[in-house]
Design an enzyme around this catalytic site. Structure first.
Site, PDB file in Angstrom:
ATOM      1  NE  ARG A 161     -95.587  52.267  -5.699  1.00 32.06           N
ATOM      2  CZ  ARG A 161     -95.664  51.100  -5.103  1.00 32.06           C
ATOM      3  NH1 ARG A 161     -96.807  50.718  -4.558  1.00 32.06           N
ATOM      4  NH2 ARG A 161     -94.626  50.310  -5.047  1.00 32.06           N
ATOM      5  CB  SER A 201     -90.946  45.941  -9.422  1.00 26.94           C
ATOM      6  OG  SER A 201     -90.401  46.560  -8.290  1.00 26.94           O
ATOM      7  CG  HIS A 243     -97.526  50.717  -9.307  1.00 25.90           C
ATOM      8  ND1 HIS A 243     -96.533  51.000 -10.207  1.00 25.90           N
ATOM      9  CD2 HIS A 243     -96.902  50.222  -8.212  1.00 25.90           C
ATOM     10  CE1 HIS A 243     -95.357  50.684  -9.675  1.00 25.90           C
ATOM     11  NE2 HIS A 243     -95.560  50.214  -8.458  1.00 25.90           N
TER      12      HIS A 243
END
Ligand SMILES: Cc1cc2nc3c(=O)[nH]c(=O)nc-3n(C[C@H](O)[C@H](O)[C@H](O)COP(=O)(O)OP(=O)(O)OC[C@H]3O[C@@H](n4cnc5c(N)ncnc54)[C@H](O)[C@@H]3O)c2cc1C
Length: 640
Positions: free
Chosen positions: A337, A291, A273
């Site tokens: 990502r 996030s 990520h």
């Protein structure tokens, strides 16, 4: 590590015909179990996260007799509770061009053409039902001023289809599933066992018929048999030691099933990520996600110049490189990502990274605060900003966040067919534990969608079809006894080594090795090194690990040691899978296979398949499941 190639594998349950009718067709052809018979059928569900919690609740509601297990002290503590940003659904409330087909298309493309079309289409279809289900349960999704559900954007999409509850979407969805589960516990259809760890699978006459679990408080070993077993035990990102996953996440349940005969698919597909708080020191045991939703408003940049040590506020606009907006103008900061992570790595490798060690890039909210005002930014992301400040001591309203990629999710998992059944009849696998829908790269906000699609909607139908063929023969007592003996033997073995190193120290070393050699970038050389070093480290583990305490008590060192032992075997298979797949796709980036812009270069002629590994006494056997694309044309993925 030697392997052989076995026969091709096919998804025998995959329906044919127009893609939009396949799930309907499968549901209609699935056999039903009448209500009186359901009460007599017993299903074990291991895991109470979004996948397992929703499955157990729904199966209970349908009238099956369910036994549910988790290793936490409450089903509510499953790792799903950590999910922050949101859940995708093709509702098109915004009227911005979304549709089931577009979500399907984005997901197949986002997964770099390594997922099954039929599965992904079903996922997109079911996504709309999930939101209705959650709203009916009272999940407090964010709403706009007019009262409609709000949405935001996530990577790999140009529409706004992500439903959210501030930065706590997983928590709110899990509370919804948990309420439904507890209702069934109260109704007597679900029996809940918390603090119980599944340590083996009982396979009788070729069918999954139960589990051996350890009561983690008393150490007692228990046998539980059933008509079918569902594993909803989450992902294995913690093989890297440092990851955004909860510390307890592990591979033991699915690895044990793999040892009993379930194929393991695409183990090397790991998601890194792009927006996590950078590693700050050797002592660290956990990484924190920021996030992806933050990329709706935060802009990612690094200084144009190398080794620029000025404070971010002192770097003028023309000396900043908003590299995602520059390289990928169509998607900008919301590229998927895998792309964003590699881009961050590249600018850091060029010497333009920021913060300690130059391993960081800025995620800057200055423009968003100027445009929307601080209050609006706080409403959307307040809890994430607070979390960032608590960990780093820096206030992201005043200075940009510093972020760096980290291990986050595993697309690989146990192989399942369209019915979510593994290669062991009667063993169903749902949620992150299976490999099913995300190909080589999962799009943000799609894990919650998949877990809940599996648990609330898909499994309850397909499991019924399997059970309708029963009842199956009585469980073979010898198979149960053999599974229990294996569990006891392993515990005894771990306790008897009495060496000098903690399980954690081995885990840390294995994780570093995996990150260095099988992480964001893999090469033939690095993978061969890993495959040489892992067996050496595993041998040292079995000679020198120190497990304190006894088996008849709460013993977290023993729990940890068992999980680390399984991580060694899994790590080896991951590296082998990565070595054999000599193409780059999604999260699997082989440095040898890139185009002139440094983007992942697939090799569809040789690798448009799922790699499904079988474990045999003679070593791993690779079965390939060919992937066919009738609706989405396989192209080189572009977000420019
Ligand atoms: C920080 C973070 C944020 C995320 N944010 C998002 C997001 O915004 N949107 C999104 O779509 N996805 C997000 N994800 C991914 C998503 O949260 C997970 O993929 C998903 O929650 C996994 O759900 P699950 O039900 O499959 O497994 P989990 O929630 O991991 O649950 C696993 C369950 O299995 C049990 N278990 C495991 N092994 C055993 C065993 N041997 N014996 C007994 N029980 C066992 C555990 O006790 C637990 O109950 C995020 C992930 C992280 C790490």
């Amino acid at each position: 590590m030697k392997y052989t190639e076995g026969s091709e594998i096919r998804d025998a349950k995959a329906p044919s015909g127009p893609i939009e009718e396949r799930w309907e067709k499968r549901k209609f052809s699935a056999k039903l179990v009448n209500p009186a018979n359901k009460r007599k059928l017993h299903v074990i569900v291991v895991g109470t996260g979004l996948a397992g919690g929703s499955a157990a609740a729904t199966l209970g509601e349908l009238g099956y007799n369910v036994t549910s297990f988790c290793y936490q002290d409450s089903p509510r503590r499953a790792h799903s509770i950590a999910a922050q940003g949101g859940i995708n659904a093709a509702k098109n409330y915004r009227g911005d061009g979304d549709s089931i087909y577009r979500l399907f298309y984005d997901t197949v493309k986002g997964g770099d053409f390594r997922a099954r079309e039929s599965n992904v289409y079903r996922l997109a279809q079911v996504s709309v039902n999930i939101i209705d289900q959650a709203v009916a349960q009272g999940v407090p999704f964010a709403r706009e001023y007019g009262g409609l559900l709000d949405t935001r954007s996530f990577g790999g999409a140009q529409v706004s289809r992500t439903f959210y509850a501030r930065g706590q979407t997983g928590q709110q969805l899990l509370l919804g599933a948990y309420q439904a589960l507890e209702r069934q516990v109260a109704a007597g259809t679900v029996t809940m066992h918390t603090r119980h760890e599944m340590l083996d699978l009982i396979v009788s006459e070729g069918r999954a018929r139960g589990v051996i679990v350890r009561d983690m408080v008393t150490g007692e070993i228990e046998r539980h048999v059933a008509d079918a077993v569902v594993l909803a035990t989450g992902g294995y990102g913690n093989v890297f030691f440092l990851s955004t996953n909860a510390k307890g996440c592990n591979t033991t349940a699915i690895w044990r099933a793999h040892e009993r005969g379930a194929y393991f698919a695409n183990p090397c597909y790991t998601q890194i990520h792009p927006t996590c708080i950078p590693v700050s020191g050797e002592y660290q045991s956990k990484l924190t996600l920021m996030s992806e939703s933050l990329r709706n408003d935060g802009r990612v940049w690094v200084p144009l110049r190398k080794n620029d040590t000025r404070a971010p506020g002192d770097i003028p606009e023309q000396e900043r490189d908003y590299y995602l907006e520059r390289i990928y103008p169509a998607f900008g900061n919301l590229v998927p990502r895998d792309i964003a992570s590699r881009a961050a790595k590249n600018v850091c490798d060029e010497g333009r990274g920021v913060g300690p060690g130059g391993l960081g890039v800025y995620l800057d909210f200055r423009d968003a605060i100027g445009r929307l005002g601080r209050d609006a930014v706080e409403k959307k992301y307040g809890n994430l900003f607070e979390m960032y400040e608590r960990i780093t001591g820096e206030n992201p309203y005043d200075v940009p966040m510093r972020i760096y990629p980290a291990v986050h999710y595993t697309m690989g998992g146990l192989w399942v067919d369209y019915d979510l059944q593994s290669t062991i009849p009667g063993l169903f696998v749902i949620g992150e534990a299976n490999f099913s829908d995300h190909g080589a790269n999962r799009l943000g906000a799609s894990a919650l969608m998949q877990g809940l699609a599996d648990g609330y909607f898909v499994l309850p139908t397909t499991l019924g079809d399997y059970l309708a063929d029963g009842p199956y023969n009585d469980v073979d007592e010898e198979a149960v006894a053999a599974a229990e003996i294996r569990v006891r033997d392993k515990i005894d073995r771990l306790l008897s080594v009495n060496g000098t190193r903690t399980p954690d120290s081995f885990h840390r070393e294995l994780g570093k090795l995996m990150w260095d050699y099988c992480g964001m970038e893999r090469t033939e050389e690095s993978l061969r090194k890993a495959l040489e070093r892992i067996p050496e480290l595993r041998a040292e583990f079995w000679q020198n690990v120190k497990v304190t305490g006894t088996a008849e008590e709460l013993n977290q060192v023993l729990e940890k040691a068992g999980r680390v032992a399984d991580f060694f075997d899994l790590a080896e298979l991951m590296c082998l899978d990565a070595l054999v797949r000599t193409e780059s796709c999604g999260g699997h980036f082989r440095a040898e296979s890139q185009d002139s812009d440094g983007e992942a270069l697939r090799d569809d002629d040789r690798f448009a398949h799922v790699a499904a590994w079988e474990r045999t006494p003679d070593g791993p056997v690779l079965h390939k499941e060919p992937l066919e694309y009738e609706y989405v044309k396989m192209t080189q993925r572009s977000y420019k």
